[in-house]
Design a protein around this motif. Structure first.
Motif, PDB file in Angstrom:
ATOM      1  N   SER A 150      -7.119   2.665  -1.356  1.00  0.00           N
ATOM      2  CA  SER A 150      -7.780   2.800  -0.118  1.00  0.00           C
ATOM      3  C   SER A 150      -8.930   1.417  -0.143  1.00  0.00           C
ATOM      4  O   SER A 150      -8.979   1.000  -0.991  1.00  0.00           O
ATOM      5  CB  SER A 150      -8.459   4.138   0.041  1.00  0.00           C
ATOM      6  OG  SER A 150      -9.350   4.364  -1.024  1.00  0.00           O
ATOM      7  N   LYS A 151      -9.211   1.250   1.034  1.00  0.00           N
ATOM      8  CA  LYS A 151     -10.396   0.280   1.413  1.00  0.00           C
ATOM      9  C   LYS A 151      -9.879  -0.978   0.741  1.00  0.00           C
ATOM     10  O   LYS A 151     -10.567  -1.666   0.150  1.00  0.00           O
ATOM     11  CB  LYS A 151     -11.738   0.755   0.716  1.00  0.00           C
ATOM     12  CG  LYS A 151     -12.817   0.007   1.763  1.00  0.00           C
ATOM     13  CD  LYS A 151     -14.212   0.632   1.027  1.00  0.00           C
ATOM     14  CE  LYS A 151     -15.237   0.012   1.866  1.00  0.00           C
ATOM     15  NZ  LYS A 151     -16.759   0.371   1.487  1.00  0.00           N
ATOM     16  N   ASN A 152      -8.736  -1.529   1.316  1.00  0.00           N
ATOM     17  CA  ASN A 152      -8.416  -3.303   0.982  1.00  0.00           C
ATOM     18  C   ASN A 152      -7.741  -3.613   2.161  1.00  0.00           C
ATOM     19  O   ASN A 152      -8.453  -3.300   3.221  1.00  0.00           O
ATOM     20  CB  ASN A 152      -7.107  -2.689  -0.060  1.00  0.00           C
ATOM     21  CG  ASN A 152      -7.622  -2.667  -1.421  1.00  0.00           C
ATOM     22  OD1 ASN A 152      -8.081  -3.697  -2.229  1.00  0.00           O
ATOM     23  ND2 ASN A 152      -7.307  -1.699  -2.103  1.00  0.00           N
ATOM     24  N   ASP A 177     -11.290  -0.147  -3.035  1.00  0.00           N
ATOM     25  CA  ASP A 177     -12.415  -0.849  -2.587  1.00  0.00           C
ATOM     26  C   ASP A 177     -12.335  -2.222  -3.462  1.00  0.00           C
ATOM     27  O   ASP A 177     -13.112  -2.857  -4.035  1.00  0.00           O
ATOM     28  CB  ASP A 177     -13.938  -0.393  -2.887  1.00  0.00           C
ATOM     29  CG  ASP A 177     -15.134  -1.087  -2.238  1.00  0.00           C
ATOM     30  OD1 ASP A 177     -14.634  -2.176  -1.477  1.00  0.00           O
ATOM     31  OD2 ASP A 177     -16.122  -0.536  -2.221  1.00  0.00           O
ATOM     32  N   ASN A 178     -11.236  -3.019  -2.951  1.00  0.00           N
ATOM     33  CA  ASN A 178     -10.987  -4.366  -3.370  1.00  0.00           C
ATOM     34  C   ASN A 178     -10.645  -5.099  -2.462  1.00  0.00           C
ATOM     35  O   ASN A 178     -10.949  -4.822  -1.176  1.00  0.00           O
ATOM     36  CB  ASN A 178      -9.978  -4.513  -4.491  1.00  0.00           C
ATOM     37  CG  ASN A 178     -10.611  -3.860  -5.948  1.00  0.00           C
ATOM     38  OD1 ASN A 178     -11.230  -4.687  -6.577  1.00  0.00           O
ATOM     39  ND2 ASN A 178     -10.350  -2.744  -6.362  1.00  0.00           N
ATOM     40  N   PHE A 233      -9.181  -0.160 -11.265  1.00  0.00           N
ATOM     41  CA  PHE A 233      -9.864  -1.652 -11.190  1.00  0.00           C
ATOM     42  C   PHE A 233     -10.783  -1.193  -9.570  1.00  0.00           C
ATOM     43  O   PHE A 233     -11.219  -2.146  -8.932  1.00  0.00           O
ATOM     44  CB  PHE A 233      -9.026  -2.689 -10.578  1.00  0.00           C
ATOM     45  CG  PHE A 233      -8.442  -3.291 -11.873  1.00  0.00           C
ATOM     46  CD1 PHE A 233      -9.245  -4.563 -12.395  1.00  0.00           C
ATOM     47  CD2 PHE A 233      -7.494  -2.753 -12.854  1.00  0.00           C
ATOM     48  CE1 PHE A 233      -8.793  -5.182 -13.550  1.00  0.00           C
ATOM     49  CE2 PHE A 233      -7.129  -3.577 -13.632  1.00  0.00           C
ATOM     50  CZ  PHE A 233      -7.622  -4.326 -14.399  1.00  0.00           C
ATOM     51  N   SER A 234     -11.045   0.055  -9.443  1.00  0.00           N
ATOM     52  CA  SER A 234     -11.807   0.235  -8.028  1.00  0.00           C
ATOM     53  C   SER A 234     -13.272  -0.245  -8.166  1.00  0.00           C
ATOM     54  O   SER A 234     -13.813  -0.613  -9.180  1.00  0.00           O
ATOM     55  CB  SER A 234     -11.973   1.952  -7.992  1.00  0.00           C
ATOM     56  OG  SER A 234     -12.662   2.308  -9.102  1.00  0.00           O
ATOM     57  N   TYR A 235     -13.678  -0.439  -6.778  1.00  0.00           N
ATOM     58  CA  TYR A 235     -14.868  -1.119  -6.623  1.00  0.00           C
ATOM     59  C   TYR A 235     -15.180  -2.502  -7.397  1.00  0.00           C
ATOM     60  O   TYR A 235     -16.202  -2.594  -8.325  1.00  0.00           O
ATOM     61  CB  TYR A 235     -16.152  -0.136  -7.270  1.00  0.00           C
ATOM     62  CG  TYR A 235     -16.357   1.145  -6.312  1.00  0.00           C
ATOM     63  CD1 TYR A 235     -16.747   1.219  -5.304  1.00  0.00           C
ATOM     64  CD2 TYR A 235     -15.696   2.100  -6.843  1.00  0.00           C
ATOM     65  CE1 TYR A 235     -16.936   2.329  -4.407  1.00  0.00           C
ATOM     66  CE2 TYR A 235     -15.656   3.446  -6.088  1.00  0.00           C
ATOM     67  CZ  TYR A 235     -16.477   3.532  -5.155  1.00  0.00           C
ATOM     68  OH  TYR A 235     -16.430   4.745  -4.205  1.00  0.00           O
ATOM     69  N   ASN A 236     -14.288  -3.305  -7.080  1.00  0.00           N
ATOM     70  CA  ASN A 236     -14.397  -4.684  -7.641  1.00  0.00           C
ATOM     71  C   ASN A 236     -13.904  -5.935  -6.517  1.00  0.00           C
ATOM     72  O   ASN A 236     -14.132  -5.336  -5.319  1.00  0.00           O
ATOM     73  CB  ASN A 236     -13.443  -4.800  -8.865  1.00  0.00           C
ATOM     74  CG  ASN A 236     -14.118  -4.397 -10.139  1.00  0.00           C
ATOM     75  OD1 ASN A 236     -14.795  -5.019 -10.607  1.00  0.00           O
ATOM     76  ND2 ASN A 236     -13.371  -3.112 -10.691  1.00  0.00           N
ATOM     77  N   GLN A 237     -13.617  -6.746  -6.908  1.00  0.00           N
ATOM     78  CA  GLN A 237     -13.443  -7.839  -5.854  1.00  0.00           C
ATOM     79  C   GLN A 237     -12.076  -8.437  -6.302  1.00  0.00           C
ATOM     80  O   GLN A 237     -11.919  -9.871  -6.086  1.00  0.00           O
ATOM     81  CB  GLN A 237     -14.593  -8.774  -6.116  1.00  0.00           C
ATOM     82  CG  GLN A 237     -15.772  -8.471  -5.641  1.00  0.00           C
ATOM     83  CD  GLN A 237     -16.960  -9.569  -5.955  1.00  0.00           C
ATOM     84  OE1 GLN A 237     -16.792 -10.584  -6.140  1.00  0.00           O
ATOM     85  NE2 GLN A 237     -18.285  -8.942  -6.097  1.00  0.00           N
ATOM     86  N   ASP A 246      -4.222   8.319  -1.613  1.00  0.00           N
ATOM     87  CA  ASP A 246      -5.221   7.803  -0.667  1.00  0.00           C
ATOM     88  C   ASP A 246      -4.762   6.511  -0.366  1.00  0.00           C
ATOM     89  O   ASP A 246      -4.875   5.608  -0.981  1.00  0.00           O
ATOM     90  CB  ASP A 246      -6.573   7.756  -1.460  1.00  0.00           C
ATOM     91  CG  ASP A 246      -7.781   7.628  -0.470  1.00  0.00           C
ATOM     92  OD1 ASP A 246      -7.598   7.035   0.665  1.00  0.00           O
ATOM     93  OD2 ASP A 246      -8.857   8.105  -0.690  1.00  0.00           O
ATOM     94  N   LEU A 247      -4.388   6.280   0.862  1.00  0.00           N
ATOM     95  CA  LEU A 247      -4.201   4.954   1.684  1.00  0.00           C
ATOM     96  C   LEU A 247      -5.071   4.687   2.739  1.00  0.00           C
ATOM     97  O   LEU A 247      -4.968   3.808   3.443  1.00  0.00           O
ATOM     98  CB  LEU A 247      -2.792   5.125   2.258  1.00  0.00           C
ATOM     99  CG  LEU A 247      -1.393   5.813   1.290  1.00  0.00           C
ATOM    100  CD1 LEU A 247      -0.145   5.579   1.950  1.00  0.00           C
ATOM    101  CD2 LEU A 247      -1.505   4.635   0.023  1.00  0.00           C
ATOM    102  N   SER A 248      -6.289   5.468   2.891  1.00  0.00           N
ATOM    103  CA  SER A 248      -7.269   5.333   3.706  1.00  0.00           C
ATOM    104  C   SER A 248      -7.722   3.936   3.787  1.00  0.00           C
ATOM    105  O   SER A 248      -7.831   3.154   2.810  1.00  0.00           O
ATOM    106  CB  SER A 248      -8.304   6.349   3.789  1.00  0.00           C
ATOM    107  OG  SER A 248      -8.990   6.262   2.477  1.00  0.00           O
ATOM    108  N   GLU A 249      -8.529   3.712   4.998  1.00  0.00           N
ATOM    109  CA  GLU A 249      -9.373   2.306   5.195  1.00  0.00           C
ATOM    110  C   GLU A 249      -8.662   1.039   4.791  1.00  0.00           C
ATOM    111  O   GLU A 249      -9.117   0.099   4.024  1.00  0.00           O
ATOM    112  CB  GLU A 249     -10.521   2.463   4.253  1.00  0.00           C
ATOM    113  CG  GLU A 249     -11.557   3.599   5.007  1.00  0.00           C
ATOM    114  CD  GLU A 249     -12.804   3.362   4.215  1.00  0.00           C
ATOM    115  OE1 GLU A 249     -13.485   2.667   4.524  1.00  0.00           O
ATOM    116  OE2 GLU A 249     -13.014   4.514   3.300  1.00  0.00           O
ATOM    117  N   ASN A 250      -7.417   0.905   5.376  1.00  0.00           N
ATOM    118  CA  ASN A 250      -6.710  -0.304   5.416  1.00  0.00           C
ATOM    119  C   ASN A 250      -6.243  -0.779   6.868  1.00  0.00           C
ATOM    120  O   ASN A 250      -6.867  -0.151   7.802  1.00  0.00           O
ATOM    121  CB  ASN A 250      -5.304  -0.056   4.661  1.00  0.00           C
ATOM    122  CG  ASN A 250      -5.645  -0.219   3.058  1.00  0.00           C
ATOM    123  OD1 ASN A 250      -6.082  -1.236   2.491  1.00  0.00           O
ATOM    124  ND2 ASN A 250      -5.600   0.837   2.332  1.00  0.00           N
TER     125      ASN A 250
END
Length: 465
Positions: free
Chosen positions: A178-180, A155-156, A133-137, A200-204
Motif C-alpha cells: 500500500s501507499k505506492n 509507503d515507498n 522495506f516499509s516507510y522508506n523511499q 493490503d493494496l490500498s492507497e495506490n
C-alpha cells in the motif's frame, strides 16, 4: 619445526586470541557483507543506539553474534546471521548486492530513508522469508521473490503494475504494498495466493474490478483485506460473505457501485467481521439487514454513498452487540431514527448528518451511556429533543453521561433551547445553529470550565468560548 613446537605455537596463538582479540565465528565473507551494508547505508550517521557496537577493525575483530550488534541475530551456533532488523535506525543509502552472501531469514529495514531498488541477488536468497522495506523511499517495479512468506513494501515509491507472476508466490502469508504509485488492475489470478492472511493494496492508483477469484480462493485464511483509496469500479460480490476468517474489510474511497450485497444467513455462516469500511463509493439502494447478524461488528462505515430508505431497526436492537462506531453520514437515508437504537449500549460515535432523516429523537437514546459523539446536523428532524439527552423523575435521573460532542444544527426542532444538553457532565461542544429553537443559551454555559465551543441558534458563525 618439531611437533612439540607446533603444538606450543597453536596454544600460544589461542591464548593471545583470548586476551587481545575475540575470535569471530562468522566467515570473512559474511563480515565483509555486513561492512558493505554498513558503508552503503551511511553507518556513521545511524542512530547512535543502533550503530554503537557495529565495529570493523583489523586490530579488534568484534563478533556480530556474541557482542550484541544491534539488529543482528545469528543461528544457534553463532556461525551465520539469520535476522537483520534495523528499523528506526536512520539508515540512508542503498542495499548492496553483496548482502546476498548472508543466509538471512529476515531483512527488516523499515522506517528509515533507504533509496534505490532491491537487488535481485537479495531477492534470490534461498532462506529469505521476511522482507520489510516499509516507510522508506525505495523505487522501481515490484520485486518477485518466490520463497517470501511476508512482504511489506508500504509507503515507498514503487511503480508499475502488480506482476501476474506473483501467482507463483503460493507460500506468501502477508502482503502489504500500500501507499505506492502502482497502476493497472488487480491480477485475475491473485486468488492463487490462497495462504494469505493479510492483503493490503490500498492507497495506490489501481483500477478495474475486484477479481471474483480473490473472494473465491482466499476464503480459508484471509482475515484482513484493504483495497481502499484506489480507483476500483464494479460491484462488491456476495462471495465476500464466504470468507471464513475475514474480520477487516476496507474498500472505501473507490468508485464501487450497485447494491451492498446481502445473503441468506440461514444457509451461510457469516465471517467474523469486526471492521467494515465501504465509505465514499457509489453504493445505492438500502442498508441491508445482514449487518445486524454480524455479532462481532465494532465499526460500520457506509458514509458518503447514495444509500436511501430506512435505517434498519434490527441493526441496533441487540443488547449484546459490540457495535461502537456507526458512520452513515452523507447519504440519502429517509426515515426516523429507529427506537431500537437505545439497545446498542456500546455505541461511542454515531454520525447520521447530511441525510433526510425525519421525526423526533427517540427517548431510548437515553440508554446510550457510552455515546461520546452524536452528529445529526443537516437533516429534517423535528420536535423537542431535550428528553433524548436527560430525563428525570422522582426516583432517578437518566442522562448521556459520556456525551462530549453534539451537533443538532440545520434541522426542524422547535421549542426552547434544550437546557438538558448543557447539564450533561462531559459535554464540551454543542452546535444548534440554523434551527427553530427559541430562547437563549443559559449564561452559566458560557462560563463552564468544560465547555469549549457553543454555536447558538440563528447564528451563521461559530463562537469559541
Amino acid at each position: 619445526m618439531s611437533l612439540l613446537c607446533s603444538q606450543l605455537l597453536v596454544v600460544t596463538l589461542t591464548l593471545l586470541c583470548g586476551v587481545f582479540y575475540q575470535c569471530v565465528a562468522l566467515s570473512d565473507n559474511e563480515l565483509l557483507a555486513l561492512e558493505d551494508f554498513f558503508v552503503a547505508t551511511n553507518g556513521g550517521d545511524w542512530d547512535p543506539l543502533c550503530e554503537e557496537k557495529w565495529r570493523f577493525s583489523s586490530s579488534y575483530a568484534s563478533d556480530p553474534c556474541l557482542d550484541g550488534w544491534h539488529g543482528v541475530t545469528c543461528n544457534t551456533q553463532n556461525t551465520s546471521v539469520k535476522y537483520l532488523e534495523l528499523s528506526y535506525c536512520q539508515l540512508q543509502g542503498t542495499i548492496p548486492s553483496s548482502l546476498s552472501i548472508l543466509k538471512l531469514h529476515t531483512l527488516n529495514v523499515s522506517n528509515n530513508a533507504m533509496q534505490g531498488t532491491i537487488p535481485d541477488t537479495v531477492l534470490d536468497m534461498t532462506g529469505l522469508r521476511v522482507l520489510d522495506f516499509s516507510y522508506n523511499q525505495m523505487i522501481g517495479t515490484l520485486p518477485t521473490a518466490t520463497r517470501i512468506r511476508v512482504l511489506n513494501l508500504y509507503d515507498n515509491s514503487f511503480w508499475g503494475t502488480i506482476p501476474s507472476t506473483w501467482s507463483q508466490l503460493t507460500g506468501i502469508e502477508a502482503l502489504n504494498i500500500s501507499k505506492n504509485q502502482l497502476t493497472g488492475s488487480i491480477p485475475d489470478n491473485i486468488g492463487s495466493l490462497s495462504k494469505l492472511w493479510t492483503l493490503d493494496l490500498s492507497e495506490n492508483m489501481l483500477n478495474g474490478t475486484i477479481p471474483f477469484d480473490l473472494f473465491k480462493r482466499m476464503g480459508v485464511h484471509l482475515n484482513y483485506l484493504a483495497l481502499n483509496n484506489n480507483q476500483l469500479t464494479g460491484t462488491l460480490h456476495s462471495e465476500v460473505y464466504r470468507m471464513d476468517r475475514l474480520s477487516d474489510l476496507d474498500v472505501s474511497h473507490n468508485f464501487l457501485s450497485g447494491e451492498i450485497p446481502g445473503v441468506n444467513i440461514s444457509t451461510r455462516r457469516l465471517p467474523p467481521f469486526r471492521h467494515i469500511y465501504l465509505a465514499d463509493n457509489h453504493f445505492t439502494s438500502t442498508i441491508p439487514s445482514i449487518f445486524a447478524f454480524m455479532n462481532d461488528l465494532v465499526i460500520l462505515d457506509l458514509s458518503t454513498n447514495l444509500l436511501g430508505g430506512p435505517i434498519p431497526n434490527l441493526l441496533f436492537d441487540n443488547d449484546e452487540s459490540p457495535l461502537k462506531f456507526v458512520y452513515f453520514q452523507t447519504n440519502q437515508l429517509r426515515s426516523v431514527i429507529p427506537e431500537g437504537i437505545g439497545h446498542s449500549f456500546q455505541l461511542s460515535q454515531l454520525f447520521l448528518f447530511e441525510n433526510k432523516l425525519t421525526g423526533t429523537l427517540p427517548e431510548s437514546m437515553l440508554n446510550l451511556m457510552q455515546l461520546e459523539t452524536l452528529l445529526l446536523q443537516d437533516n429534517e428532524l423535528s420536535g423537542k429533543p431535550g428528553r433524548a439527552f436527560k430525563s428525570s423523575n422522582s426516583s432517578e435521573v437518566k442522562m448521556m453521561v459520556e456525551l462530549q460532542i453534539l451537533d443538532l444544527s440545520n434541522n426542524l426542532f422547535t421549542g426552547n433551547v434544550p437546557t438538558e444538553i448543557f447539564e450533561l457532565p462531559n459535554i464540551r461542544y454543542v452546535s444548534i445553529t440554523e434551527g427553530c429553537f427559541e430562547g437563549s443559551i443559559p449564561r452559566s454555559v458560557c462560563t463552564a470550565a468544560t465547555m469549549s465551543h457553543v454555536s447558538p441558534p440563528q447564528y451563521h458563525h461559530q463562537h469559541n468560548i
